[in-house]
Design a protein around this motif. Structure first.
Motif, PDB file in Angstrom:
ATOM      1  N   PRO A 219       0.846  -1.035   0.128  1.00  0.00           N
ATOM      2  CA  PRO A 219      -0.007  -0.095   0.010  1.00  0.00           C
ATOM      3  C   PRO A 219       0.994   1.153  -0.059  1.00  0.00           C
ATOM      4  N   ARG A 220       0.462   2.483  -0.814  1.00  0.00           N
ATOM      5  CA  ARG A 220       1.011   3.547  -0.841  1.00  0.00           C
ATOM      6  C   ARG A 220       0.422   4.743  -0.708  1.00  0.00           C
ATOM      7  N   ILE A 221       0.912   5.839  -0.386  1.00  0.00           N
ATOM      8  CA  ILE A 221       0.548   7.302  -0.337  1.00  0.00           C
ATOM      9  C   ILE A 221       1.426   8.081  -0.973  1.00  0.00           C
ATOM     10  N   GLY A 222       0.604   8.949  -2.053  1.00  0.00           N
ATOM     11  CA  GLY A 222       1.555   9.912  -2.660  1.00  0.00           C
ATOM     12  C   GLY A 222       1.455  11.396  -2.053  1.00  0.00           C
ATOM     13  N   VAL A 223       2.320  11.999  -2.055  1.00  0.00           N
ATOM     14  CA  VAL A 223       2.344  13.627  -1.548  1.00  0.00           C
ATOM     15  C   VAL A 223       2.554  14.748  -2.878  1.00  0.00           C
ATOM     16  N   SER A 224       1.697  15.492  -2.970  1.00  0.00           N
ATOM     17  CA  SER A 224       1.752  16.369  -4.186  1.00  0.00           C
ATOM     18  C   SER A 224       2.760  17.586  -4.133  1.00  0.00           C
ATOM     19  N   TYR A 225       3.192  17.634  -2.820  1.00  0.00           N
ATOM     20  CA  TYR A 225       3.949  18.965  -2.580  1.00  0.00           C
ATOM     21  C   TYR A 225       5.254  18.715  -3.069  1.00  0.00           C
ATOM     22  N   GLY A 226       5.956  17.494  -3.543  1.00  0.00           N
ATOM     23  CA  GLY A 226       7.485  17.374  -3.779  1.00  0.00           C
ATOM     24  C   GLY A 226       7.630  17.427  -5.295  1.00  0.00           C
ATOM     25  N   VAL A 227       8.211  16.228  -5.601  1.00  0.00           N
ATOM     26  CA  VAL A 227       8.669  16.185  -7.241  1.00  0.00           C
ATOM     27  C   VAL A 227       7.704  16.126  -8.243  1.00  0.00           C
ATOM     28  N   HIS A 228       6.778  15.175  -8.328  1.00  0.00           N
ATOM     29  CA  HIS A 228       5.875  15.004  -9.230  1.00  0.00           C
ATOM     30  C   HIS A 228       4.454  15.188  -8.935  1.00  0.00           C
ATOM     31  N   ASP A 229       3.710  15.681  -9.991  1.00  0.00           N
ATOM     32  CA  ASP A 229       2.281  16.099  -9.533  1.00  0.00           C
ATOM     33  C   ASP A 229       1.329  14.926  -9.669  1.00  0.00           C
ATOM     34  N   ILE A 230       0.067  15.301  -9.308  1.00  0.00           N
ATOM     35  CA  ILE A 230      -0.869  14.509  -8.911  1.00  0.00           C
ATOM     36  C   ILE A 230      -1.127  13.398 -10.260  1.00  0.00           C
ATOM     37  N   THR A 231      -1.097  14.048 -11.368  1.00  0.00           N
ATOM     38  CA  THR A 231      -1.280  13.277 -12.522  1.00  0.00           C
ATOM     39  C   THR A 231      -0.462  12.089 -12.655  1.00  0.00           C
ATOM     40  N   VAL A 232       0.788  12.213 -12.384  1.00  0.00           N
ATOM     41  CA  VAL A 232       2.062  11.390 -12.427  1.00  0.00           C
ATOM     42  C   VAL A 232       1.702  10.292 -11.326  1.00  0.00           C
ATOM     43  N   LEU A 233       1.468  10.634 -10.055  1.00  0.00           N
ATOM     44  CA  LEU A 233       1.239   9.892  -8.870  1.00  0.00           C
ATOM     45  C   LEU A 233       0.017   8.910  -9.076  1.00  0.00           C
ATOM     46  N   GLN A 234      -0.960   9.561  -9.734  1.00  0.00           N
ATOM     47  CA  GLN A 234      -2.230   8.672  -9.695  1.00  0.00           C
ATOM     48  C   GLN A 234      -1.986   7.365 -10.656  1.00  0.00           C
ATOM     49  N   GLN A 235      -0.998   7.344 -11.280  1.00  0.00           N
ATOM     50  CA  GLN A 235      -0.949   6.203 -12.329  1.00  0.00           C
ATOM     51  C   GLN A 235      -0.342   5.068 -11.354  1.00  0.00           C
ATOM     52  N   TYR A 236       0.028   5.215 -10.295  1.00  0.00           N
ATOM     53  CA  TYR A 236       0.515   4.118  -9.348  1.00  0.00           C
ATOM     54  C   TYR A 236      -0.329   3.553  -8.396  1.00  0.00           C
ATOM     55  N   GLN A 237      -1.660   4.156  -8.538  1.00  0.00           N
ATOM     56  CA  GLN A 237      -2.799   3.664  -7.731  1.00  0.00           C
ATOM     57  C   GLN A 237      -2.683   3.699  -6.359  1.00  0.00           C
ATOM     58  N   PRO A 238      -2.132   4.892  -5.833  1.00  0.00           N
ATOM     59  CA  PRO A 238      -1.867   5.098  -4.361  1.00  0.00           C
ATOM     60  C   PRO A 238      -3.349   5.113  -3.715  1.00  0.00           C
ATOM     61  N   LEU A 239      -3.171   4.828  -2.223  1.00  0.00           N
ATOM     62  CA  LEU A 239      -4.501   4.761  -1.373  1.00  0.00           C
ATOM     63  C   LEU A 239      -5.128   6.017  -1.493  1.00  0.00           C
ATOM     64  N   THR A 240      -4.204   7.202  -1.523  1.00  0.00           N
ATOM     65  CA  THR A 240      -4.541   8.531  -1.411  1.00  0.00           C
ATOM     66  C   THR A 240      -3.240   9.602  -1.951  1.00  0.00           C
ATOM     67  N   ILE A 241      -3.881  10.615  -2.247  1.00  0.00           N
ATOM     68  CA  ILE A 241      -2.795  11.515  -2.426  1.00  0.00           C
ATOM     69  C   ILE A 241      -3.014  12.982  -1.546  1.00  0.00           C
ATOM     70  N   VAL A 242      -2.020  13.220  -0.714  1.00  0.00           N
ATOM     71  CA  VAL A 242      -2.428  14.320   0.030  1.00  0.00           C
ATOM     72  C   VAL A 242      -1.518  15.678  -0.331  1.00  0.00           C
ATOM     73  N   ASP A 243      -2.074  16.767   0.196  1.00  0.00           N
ATOM     74  CA  ASP A 243      -1.366  18.122  -0.493  1.00  0.00           C
ATOM     75  C   ASP A 243      -0.626  18.551   0.658  1.00  0.00           C
ATOM     76  N   ASP A 244      -0.394  18.188   1.835  1.00  0.00           N
ATOM     77  CA  ASP A 244       0.537  18.802   2.944  1.00  0.00           C
ATOM     78  C   ASP A 244       0.624  17.494   4.069  1.00  0.00           C
ATOM     79  N   ILE A 245       1.519  18.020   4.979  1.00  0.00           N
ATOM     80  CA  ILE A 245       2.057  17.108   6.107  1.00  0.00           C
ATOM     81  C   ILE A 245       0.491  17.003   6.828  1.00  0.00           C
ATOM     82  N   ALA A 246      -0.107  18.084   7.131  1.00  0.00           N
ATOM     83  CA  ALA A 246      -1.281  18.038   7.865  1.00  0.00           C
ATOM     84  C   ALA A 246      -2.352  16.834   7.326  1.00  0.00           C
TER      85      ALA A 246
END
Length: 221
Positions: free
Chosen positions: A178-205
């Protein structure tokens, strides 16, 4: 999703606000050896091991790759002394520890570089194990995750990989972790979504809230 027992974090761009300096240091080294390099290209490879970074960015000059790497490393060390965790990371990690979670780091940094920033953040003791690309296979090969699982004795379905790059999520996907993407780093949401994460979060909170939900829902169940 089974109740997590182990949370594995990427370092640069996920826990540590260092992407800007990595890009600047790569561009400095490239310019020193008169090699073209855009911000976008430099940012896109963050997460790979350093030899793989050099091979990807400078395939046209294999004879210069080691010199560029040395120049990059010297510039980064000299100019990154004030890089720090993203706001809320210290509280996130301590809260997870207080809830009984095992914590680990899986990074494209070298062991020397990782140990330096672990000391910089005084966080050696927070992590059960850390793995650096210089001592294992580079992402997206899953070997470093497999080594972390073996060391901690945790089943893959009870672990979560958290990262900001396609390399992090592909690495986890390769062993069905299982994996979680964060959108505030290197790759944007459209790239991260390709790897079927549980969710993609926008910040540490948001990451903190989501992980607490996973832990609490499974406790209540």
């Amino acid at each position: 999703m089974k109740r997590p027992e182990l949370i594995i974090f990427d370092w640069d761009g996920t826990l540590f606000n260092s992407v800007g300096q990595i890009v600047e240091s790569l561009k400095f080294a490239a310019a020193k050896y008169e090699q073209p390099l855009t911000d976008e290209a430099a940012q896109s490879i963050i997460g790979l091991g350093l030899p793989e970074v050099m091979q990807t960015l400078f395939p046209q000059v294999p004879h210069l790759q080691q010199d560029i790497l040395v120049s990059y490393g010297e510039h980064y060390v000299q100019n990154s002394k004030h890089d720090a965790w993203f706001d809320g990371v210290a509280e996130l990690l301590q809260d997870l520890r207080d809830q009984g979670m095992k914590l680990a780091v899986a990074t494209g940094k070298s062991r020397r570089g990782l140990d330096r920033v672990l000391s910089q953040t005084q966080s050696h003791e927070l992590f059960d194990i850390t793995r650096a690309a210089s001592e294992t296979m580079s992402k997206p090969h899953p070997l470093m995750l497999e080594e972390i699982l073996e060391f901690t004795g945790v089943d893959v379905q009870h672990a979560i990989m958290v990262g900001d790059s396609s390399y992090d999520l592909e690495m986890a996907m390769n062993i069905e972790m299982p994996r979680i993407g964060v959108s505030y780093g290197v790759h944007d949401i459209t790239v991260l979504q390709q790897y079927q994460p549980l969710t993609i979060v926008d910040d540490i909170a948001g990451l903190h809230h989501y992980l607490n939900q996973l832990i609490q829902i499974n406790i209540d169940a």
